[in-house]
Design a protein around this motif. Structure first.
Motif, PDB file in Angstrom:
ATOM      1  N   PRO A 136     -41.640  40.847  22.062  1.00  0.00           N
ATOM      2  CA  PRO A 136     -41.667  39.941  20.906  1.00  0.00           C
ATOM      3  C   PRO A 136     -40.438  39.030  20.901  1.00  0.00           C
ATOM      4  CG  PRO A 136     -42.225  42.172  20.241  1.00  0.00           C
ATOM      5  CD  PRO A 136     -41.762  42.255  21.672  1.00  0.00           C
ATOM      6  N   LYS A 137     -40.667  37.746  20.654  1.00  0.00           N
ATOM      7  CA  LYS A 137     -39.591  36.768  20.736  1.00  0.00           C
ATOM      8  C   LYS A 137     -39.056  36.421  19.347  1.00  0.00           C
ATOM      9  CE  LYS A 137     -41.309  34.581  24.988  1.00  0.00           C
ATOM     10  NZ  LYS A 137     -41.751  33.305  25.602  1.00  0.00           N
ATOM     11  N   ASN A 138     -37.800  35.976  19.354  1.00  0.00           N
ATOM     12  CA  ASN A 138     -37.108  35.471  18.161  1.00  0.00           C
ATOM     13  C   ASN A 138     -37.192  36.422  16.966  1.00  0.00           C
ATOM     14  OD1 ASN A 138     -36.429  33.091  19.547  1.00  0.00           O
ATOM     15  ND2 ASN A 138     -38.353  32.115  18.953  1.00  0.00           N
ATOM     16  N   PRO A 139     -36.818  37.678  17.145  1.00  0.00           N
ATOM     17  CA  PRO A 139     -36.752  38.539  15.953  1.00  0.00           C
ATOM     18  C   PRO A 139     -35.584  38.112  15.067  1.00  0.00           C
ATOM     19  CG  PRO A 139     -35.872  39.683  17.875  1.00  0.00           C
ATOM     20  CD  PRO A 139     -36.414  38.378  18.379  1.00  0.00           C
ATOM     21  N   LYS A 140     -35.858  37.974  13.771  1.00  0.00           N
ATOM     22  CA  LYS A 140     -34.835  37.520  12.821  1.00  0.00           C
ATOM     23  C   LYS A 140     -34.934  38.359  11.560  1.00  0.00           C
ATOM     24  CE  LYS A 140     -35.048  32.691  14.392  1.00  0.00           C
ATOM     25  NZ  LYS A 140     -35.334  31.293  13.990  1.00  0.00           N
ATOM     26  N   ILE A 141     -33.801  38.599  10.931  1.00  0.00           N
ATOM     27  CA  ILE A 141     -33.748  39.299   9.664  1.00  0.00           C
ATOM     28  C   ILE A 141     -33.406  38.281   8.580  1.00  0.00           C
ATOM     29  CG2 ILE A 141     -31.345  39.981  10.093  1.00  0.00           C
ATOM     30  CD1 ILE A 141     -33.960  41.966   8.060  1.00  0.00           C
ATOM     31  N   ARG A 142     -34.246  38.223   7.552  1.00  0.00           N
ATOM     32  CA  ARG A 142     -34.030  37.304   6.429  1.00  0.00           C
ATOM     33  C   ARG A 142     -33.382  38.090   5.301  1.00  0.00           C
ATOM     34  NH1 ARG A 142     -35.619  32.722   3.621  1.00  0.00           N
ATOM     35  NH2 ARG A 142     -36.186  33.051   1.432  1.00  0.00           N
ATOM     36  N   LEU A 143     -32.184  37.672   4.924  1.00  0.00           N
ATOM     37  CA  LEU A 143     -31.432  38.299   3.839  1.00  0.00           C
ATOM     38  C   LEU A 143     -31.143  37.231   2.790  1.00  0.00           C
ATOM     39  CD1 LEU A 143     -28.879  40.312   5.999  1.00  0.00           C
ATOM     40  CD2 LEU A 143     -31.008  41.156   5.010  1.00  0.00           C
ATOM     41  N   TYR A 144     -32.042  37.102   1.817  1.00  0.00           N
ATOM     42  CA  TYR A 144     -31.879  36.121   0.739  1.00  0.00           C
ATOM     43  C   TYR A 144     -31.956  36.864  -0.589  1.00  0.00           C
ATOM     44  CZ  TYR A 144     -32.605  32.010  -2.185  1.00  0.00           C
ATOM     45  OH  TYR A 144     -32.493  31.049  -3.163  1.00  0.00           O
ATOM     46  N   ASN A 196     -23.784  39.438   5.231  1.00  0.00           N
ATOM     47  CA  ASN A 196     -24.721  38.464   5.787  1.00  0.00           C
ATOM     48  C   ASN A 196     -25.724  37.898   4.790  1.00  0.00           C
ATOM     49  OD1 ASN A 196     -24.398  40.871   8.120  1.00  0.00           O
ATOM     50  ND2 ASN A 196     -24.000  38.791   8.820  1.00  0.00           N
ATOM     51  N   VAL A 197     -25.698  38.344   3.549  1.00  0.00           N
ATOM     52  CA  VAL A 197     -26.698  37.889   2.591  1.00  0.00           C
ATOM     53  C   VAL A 197     -26.483  36.409   2.251  1.00  0.00           C
ATOM     54  CG1 VAL A 197     -25.293  38.581   0.598  1.00  0.00           C
ATOM     55  CG2 VAL A 197     -27.778  38.406   0.377  1.00  0.00           C
ATOM     56  N   ILE A 198     -27.599  35.704   2.057  1.00  0.00           N
ATOM     57  CA  ILE A 198     -27.581  34.324   1.561  1.00  0.00           C
ATOM     58  C   ILE A 198     -27.811  34.388   0.056  1.00  0.00           C
ATOM     59  CG2 ILE A 198     -28.680  32.064   1.656  1.00  0.00           C
ATOM     60  CD1 ILE A 198     -29.487  32.673   4.513  1.00  0.00           C
ATOM     61  N   ILE A 199     -26.829  33.937  -0.706  1.00  0.00           N
ATOM     62  CA  ILE A 199     -26.878  34.048  -2.163  1.00  0.00           C
ATOM     63  C   ILE A 199     -27.481  32.767  -2.732  1.00  0.00           C
ATOM     64  CG2 ILE A 199     -25.513  34.418  -4.242  1.00  0.00           C
ATOM     65  CD1 ILE A 199     -23.425  35.776  -2.477  1.00  0.00           C
ATOM     66  N   GLY A 200     -28.522  32.925  -3.511  1.00  0.00           N
ATOM     67  CA  GLY A 200     -29.189  31.785  -4.127  1.00  0.00           C
ATOM     68  C   GLY A 200     -28.438  31.273  -5.349  1.00  0.00           C
ATOM     69  N   PRO A 201     -28.936  30.198  -5.968  1.00  0.00           N
ATOM     70  CA  PRO A 201     -28.283  29.648  -7.165  1.00  0.00           C
ATOM     71  C   PRO A 201     -28.431  30.575  -8.358  1.00  0.00           C
ATOM     72  CG  PRO A 201     -30.335  28.500  -6.729  1.00  0.00           C
ATOM     73  CD  PRO A 201     -30.110  29.407  -5.555  1.00  0.00           C
ATOM     74  N   PRO A 202     -27.606  30.401  -9.382  1.00  0.00           N
ATOM     75  CA  PRO A 202     -27.731  31.243 -10.589  1.00  0.00           C
ATOM     76  C   PRO A 202     -29.072  31.010 -11.284  1.00  0.00           C
ATOM     77  CG  PRO A 202     -25.628  30.066 -10.540  1.00  0.00           C
ATOM     78  CD  PRO A 202     -26.472  29.477  -9.465  1.00  0.00           C
ATOM     79  N   ARG A 203     -29.440  31.971 -12.121  1.00  0.00           N
ATOM     80  CA  ARG A 203     -30.678  31.887 -12.889  1.00  0.00           C
ATOM     81  C   ARG A 203     -30.372  31.585 -14.355  1.00  0.00           C
ATOM     82  NH1 ARG A 203     -32.766  36.472 -13.676  1.00  0.00           N
ATOM     83  NH2 ARG A 203     -30.974  37.749 -13.027  1.00  0.00           N
ATOM     84  N   ASN A 204     -31.379  31.059 -15.050  1.00  0.00           N
ATOM     85  CA  ASN A 204     -31.334  30.870 -16.517  1.00  0.00           C
ATOM     86  C   ASN A 204     -30.110  30.063 -16.949  1.00  0.00           C
ATOM     87  OD1 ASN A 204     -33.621  32.570 -16.567  1.00  0.00           O
ATOM     88  ND2 ASN A 204     -32.326  34.385 -16.750  1.00  0.00           N
ATOM     89  N   VAL A 253     -24.036  24.488 -10.672  1.00  0.00           N
ATOM     90  CA  VAL A 253     -23.375  25.788 -10.776  1.00  0.00           C
ATOM     91  C   VAL A 253     -23.756  26.639  -9.557  1.00  0.00           C
ATOM     92  CG1 VAL A 253     -22.971  27.802 -12.247  1.00  0.00           C
ATOM     93  CG2 VAL A 253     -23.603  25.611 -13.277  1.00  0.00           C
ATOM     94  N   ARG A 254     -22.807  27.416  -9.063  1.00  0.00           N
ATOM     95  CA  ARG A 254     -23.079  28.390  -8.009  1.00  0.00           C
ATOM     96  C   ARG A 254     -22.238  29.633  -8.259  1.00  0.00           C
ATOM     97  NH1 ARG A 254     -20.081  26.613  -2.337  1.00  0.00           N
ATOM     98  NH2 ARG A 254     -17.930  26.830  -3.070  1.00  0.00           N
ATOM     99  N   VAL A 255     -22.603  30.722  -7.577  1.00  0.00           N
ATOM    100  CA  VAL A 255     -21.860  31.976  -7.714  1.00  0.00           C
ATOM    101  C   VAL A 255     -21.203  32.323  -6.384  1.00  0.00           C
ATOM    102  CG1 VAL A 255     -23.364  32.855  -9.526  1.00  0.00           C
ATOM    103  CG2 VAL A 255     -23.886  33.376  -7.144  1.00  0.00           C
ATOM    104  N   GLU A 256     -20.188  33.161  -6.457  1.00  0.00           N
ATOM    105  CA  GLU A 256     -19.499  33.699  -5.285  1.00  0.00           C
ATOM    106  C   GLU A 256     -19.454  35.214  -5.427  1.00  0.00           C
ATOM    107  OE1 GLU A 256     -15.737  31.885  -5.662  1.00  0.00           O
ATOM    108  OE2 GLU A 256     -16.314  29.998  -4.696  1.00  0.00           O
ATOM    109  N   MET A 257     -19.816  35.916  -4.367  1.00  0.00           N
ATOM    110  CA  MET A 257     -19.748  37.376  -4.375  1.00  0.00           C
ATOM    111  C   MET A 257     -18.466  37.823  -3.684  1.00  0.00           C
ATOM    112  SD  MET A 257     -22.560  40.173  -3.108  1.00  0.00           S
ATOM    113  CE  MET A 257     -22.327  39.751  -1.380  1.00  0.00           C
ATOM    114  N   VAL A 258     -17.711  38.663  -4.362  1.00  0.00           N
ATOM    115  CA  VAL A 258     -16.420  39.124  -3.863  1.00  0.00           C
ATOM    116  C   VAL A 258     -16.458  40.644  -3.749  1.00  0.00           C
ATOM    117  CG1 VAL A 258     -13.936  39.162  -4.255  1.00  0.00           C
ATOM    118  CG2 VAL A 258     -15.280  37.172  -4.979  1.00  0.00           C
TER     119      VAL A 258
END
Length: 395
Positions: free
Chosen positions: A94-102, A195-203, A270-275
């Protein structure tokens, strides 16, 4: 003393040399030929053992050792041929195995394996191991073995977090079709916090204030506060085109942007940062969509605006009243004509006109016929004052 002839002296030497040059196969005194010359003694059939002079028989220990040495390359050739056959019978990897972390997503994807001469469905098998272990195993909380889909989602309703955030994980996938399998395609190790991709804030909610904007937002997902925390960044600018300004590293999800122009439109993102302090991880997220809002006026400005509006309405009403009065005086005749009630036909005439069988003249004659007059007679008697006095004296 008589000396022996020279030939007798040379005979032992010739015999010694002859014995070394052509030893008898069964003679223990014969020296074996080195193994380096063994290939020269291979016969037409490819079997070693022919001695010098073309004699055949027991090849001797040197030939046995040479034959044993020849078996190893042959075995290796057989193993190589078997390996080639196995590699031909295996499936493509199998080619191009990728893990999506969103955010909270954990999905492994890969490209499907297709076979030109086989219409059967290819299935896939996914395994994992932690960076601290050497043992591969299937994922216990999801079914990612013998599947036809080209993805494996590790988050379920029973385990929404998937792999733990702080664990390093390796993943691998292979194709299977009956007894045929492919080699493993391995994904580089990952850790959710790193490695997680953090999305924009909610609400996101923006409340205008007096020369300010109050922002309220929710994080894109929940984390263990003992492991990680969220901080907020705001980028804002005036809609008229002023340069962008930023407000960074805000630990509260209630953000105040003050010092703004009153009654002006501002846009923001607005965006968030994980520390993660323990791991030394800092992961910035994605900005939200642009939101624009107008600031409110200050209290003094509101009072001034109220007074100005009231005065404007009052002056406008006075001017309108004066203009109406002037028009009434100037166009009095027309006004009376416009507002004068129209003439109406008397009721009697209207009734006669609605009844054409009766003539108007007959009606008039009937009305003009003489009527009998009725009156009463009244007599007035008056007495003089003197007469009244005489009558009274006589009595």
């Amino acid at each position: 003393m008589r000396r022996p002839p020279p030939l007798l002296l040379l005979l032992p030497l010739l015999l010694l040399l002859g014995g070394r040059a052509a030893p008898s196969p069964g003679k223990p005194g014969g020296a074996p030929r080195p193994a380096a010359e063994a290939p020269r003694r291979v016969g037409a059939a490819g079997v070693p053992g022919a001695g010098v002079g073309g004699t055949t028989g027991n090849p001797g220990p040197w030939a046995k050792s040479w034959r044993a040495g020849r078996k190893e390359p042959r075995d290796s050739r057989l193993r190589s041929r078997a390996t080639v056959l196995d590699s031909v019978s295996q499936l493509p990897v199998p080619k191009n195995p990728k893990i999506r972390l969103y955010n909270t997503e954990q999905v492994l994807t890969w490209e499907p394996v297709s076979l030109a001469n086989d219409t059967r469905l290819v299935t896939y098998r996914v395994e994992y191991k932690f960076t601290s272990s050497d043992d591969w195993s299937t994922v216990p909380w999801v079914n990612c073995t013998n599947i036809t889909e080209t993805e494996c989602d590790f988050t379920t309703a029973s385990r929404p977090q998937g792999f733990l955030w702080h664990r390093g994980v390796y993943l691998r996938v292979r194709a299977e079709l009956g007894d045929l399998v492919s080699n493993w395609a391995t994904v580089p190790w990952f850790q959710r916090y790193r490695n997680v991709i953090i999305g924009p804030p909610r609400n996101i909610e923006v409340i205008p204030g007096e020369g300010s904007l109050n922002i309220r937002a929710s994080p894109p997902f929940d984390v263990d506060v003992s492991m990680a925390t969220f901080q907020y960044n705001v980028s804002y600018w005036e809609e008229s085109g002023t340069p962008k300004q930023t407000k960074d590293h805000i630990k509260s999800n209630f953000i105040l942007l003050d010092g703004l122009k009153p009654l002006s439109v501002y846009c923001l993102q607005v965006r968030v940062e994980m520390v993660c302090q323990k791991e030394g991880i800092f992961r910035p997220g994605l900005f939200s969509n642009t939101t624009c809002s107008k600031t409110a006026a200050y209290a003094a400005t509101k009072l001034q605006q109220t007074i100005v509006i009231f005065m404007g309405i009052f002056v406008s009403l006075m001017l309108l009243t004066g203009a109406c009065f002037h028009l009434v005086l100037k166009y009095k005749g027309r006004v009376k004509y416009w507002f004068h009630s129209p003439l109406k036909i008397p009721v009697e005439i209207g009734e006669y006109l609605r009844e054409p069988a009766h003539s108007v003249l007959e009606a008039l004659e009937k009305d003009s016929s003489p009527k009998e007059e009725v009156w009463d007679s009244v007599s007035i008697v008056s007495f003089q004052e003197r007469s009244e006095n005489t009558v009274s004296g006589a009595l």
